[in-house]
Design an enzyme around this catalytic site. Structure first.
Site, mmCIF file in Angstrom:
data_model
loop_
_atom_site.group_PDB
_atom_site.id
_atom_site.type_symbol
_atom_site.label_atom_id
_atom_site.label_comp_id
_atom_site.label_asym_id
_atom_site.label_seq_id
_atom_site.Cartn_x
_atom_site.Cartn_y
_atom_site.Cartn_z
ATOM 1 N N SER A 42 53.835 -18.593 63.862
ATOM 2 C CA SER A 42 53.015 -19.325 62.890
ATOM 3 C C SER A 42 52.264 -20.476 63.536
ATOM 4 O O SER A 42 51.328 -21.022 62.938
ATOM 5 C CB SER A 42 53.891 -19.855 61.750
ATOM 6 O OG SER A 42 54.994 -20.586 62.263
ATOM 7 N N ASP A 80 60.100 -16.700 68.537
ATOM 8 C CA ASP A 80 59.490 -15.663 67.708
ATOM 9 C C ASP A 80 58.571 -14.837 68.598
ATOM 10 O O ASP A 80 57.541 -15.326 69.058
ATOM 11 C CB ASP A 80 58.703 -16.344 66.588
ATOM 12 C CG ASP A 80 58.382 -15.421 65.438
ATOM 13 O OD1 ASP A 80 58.792 -14.251 65.486
ATOM 14 O OD2 ASP A 80 57.719 -15.879 64.495
ATOM 15 N N GLU A 112 59.771 -9.189 64.399
ATOM 16 C CA GLU A 112 59.293 -8.638 63.134
ATOM 17 C C GLU A 112 59.580 -7.143 63.175
ATOM 18 O O GLU A 112 59.041 -6.427 64.008
ATOM 19 C CB GLU A 112 57.811 -8.935 62.941
ATOM 20 C CG GLU A 112 57.544 -10.400 62.642
ATOM 21 C CD GLU A 112 56.166 -10.653 62.075
ATOM 22 O OE1 GLU A 112 55.473 -9.682 61.708
ATOM 23 O OE2 GLU A 112 55.779 -11.832 61.996
ATOM 24 N N GLU A 178 61.395 -12.184 54.182
ATOM 25 C CA GLU A 178 60.221 -12.957 53.796
ATOM 26 C C GLU A 178 59.492 -12.331 52.612
ATOM 27 O O GLU A 178 59.124 -11.156 52.642
ATOM 28 C CB GLU A 178 59.252 -13.103 54.973
ATOM 29 C CG GLU A 178 58.032 -13.946 54.611
ATOM 30 C CD GLU A 178 57.164 -14.318 55.790
ATOM 31 O OE1 GLU A 178 56.145 -15.018 55.585
ATOM 32 O OE2 GLU A 178 57.481 -13.915 56.935
#
Length: 268
Positions: A42, A80, A112, A178
């Site tokens: 992010s 991440d 992810e 999420e």
């Protein structure tokens, strides 16, 4: 804090997780007792000026992770893994993930996830790289799925639950959920022995994660499932405006901000 400590919190006590992209923020997060400092991709949207997370590179995440790790004593530091750092070649993916622990001093990596990450999770955990899985809204797939709520229909909800179980079996120590329905998140949490950490997934997960810029009020916008707990943006704007006014008016620097040395008045 180690991955096993986070795993042990499942069903026992709430887990706190915030993003961190620099040493000063990481130090404050650590001092506040936050359990996990996530060096999130992010950062592409929040700090690097990109329109999405997709342009973020492995080198950028490694550099930011190292900064966060240097400032952190207790919180688990999680890198991440950015778009295309995994998912194509398994050996490259393992090297990229291992680099975060070996060079940047991370404690774990986050992926992810989808069907393609089950075996990668297994391989990583077998060689000592703790993996935090991430299901639901996966921004790295926005060109395919869009940034929409996931798991809203029975088939997709069952697929998400199945993937959650597969990643737990593969060795993931926790699971981020999420932007999924709260009742689905509750079902996933009940089905797993590893902790779930929600973001826009309701109150029944084992923990919560938010983007720190939204929490402190630095970002211009806040996601509908997030909350602003401060107004850092307002404080920064006020301080910068005051600085500009002080320089332009001649009020800064004042006498107390300068020093003089004897014998230098007549050097010209």
């Amino acid at each position: 804090m180690r991955a096993k400590d986070i795993r042990a919190k499942a069903g026992e006590e709430p887990i706190t997780m915030l993003t961190a992209y620099d040493a000063p923020t990481a130090r404050l997060i650590d001092e506040a007792g936050v359990d996990i400092a996530l060096v999130g991709d992010s950062v592409g949207n929040t700090r690097l000026g990109y329109d999405s997370t997709l342009p973020v590179t492995v080198d950028e995440v490694a550099s930011l992770t190292a900064a966060v790790a240097r400032a952190t004593e207790d919180a688990l530091v999680v890198s991440d893994m950015p778009f295309l750092s995994f998912g194509a070649d398994a050996d490259d993916a393992i090297e990229n993930c291992g680099r975060m622990l070996k060079e940047a001093n991370a404690d774990a990596v986050k992926l992810e996830c989808g069907p393609h990450t089950v075996e990668l999770t297994r391989r990583l955990t077998e060689i000592g790289v703790p993996v935090q899985a991430h299901l639901g809204l996966t921004p790295q797939r926005e060109n395919e799925t869009g940034l929409y709520r996931q798991g809203t229909e029975e088939e997709s909800a069952r697929n998400l639950l199945d993937l959650a179980r597969q990643h737990e079996a593969a060795g993931a120590f926790s699971l981020v959920l999420e932007h999924i329905p709260a009742n689905l998140a509750e079902s996933v949490t009940e089905a797993l022995s590893i902790p779930t950490i929600g973001i826009g997934a309701g109150p029944d997960c084992d923990g919560q994660v938010l983007v720190v810029d939204e929490v402190i009020g630095l970002s211009e916008r806040t996601a509908p499932f997030s909350k602003r707990f401060g107004d850092v943006r307002g404080e920064m704007k006020g301080a910068i405006d005051d600085y500009v006014d002080a320089v332009e008016s001649g009020a800064f620097p004042a006498e107390e901000h300068s020093h003089h040395e004897d014998g230098l008045d007549d050097i010209y």
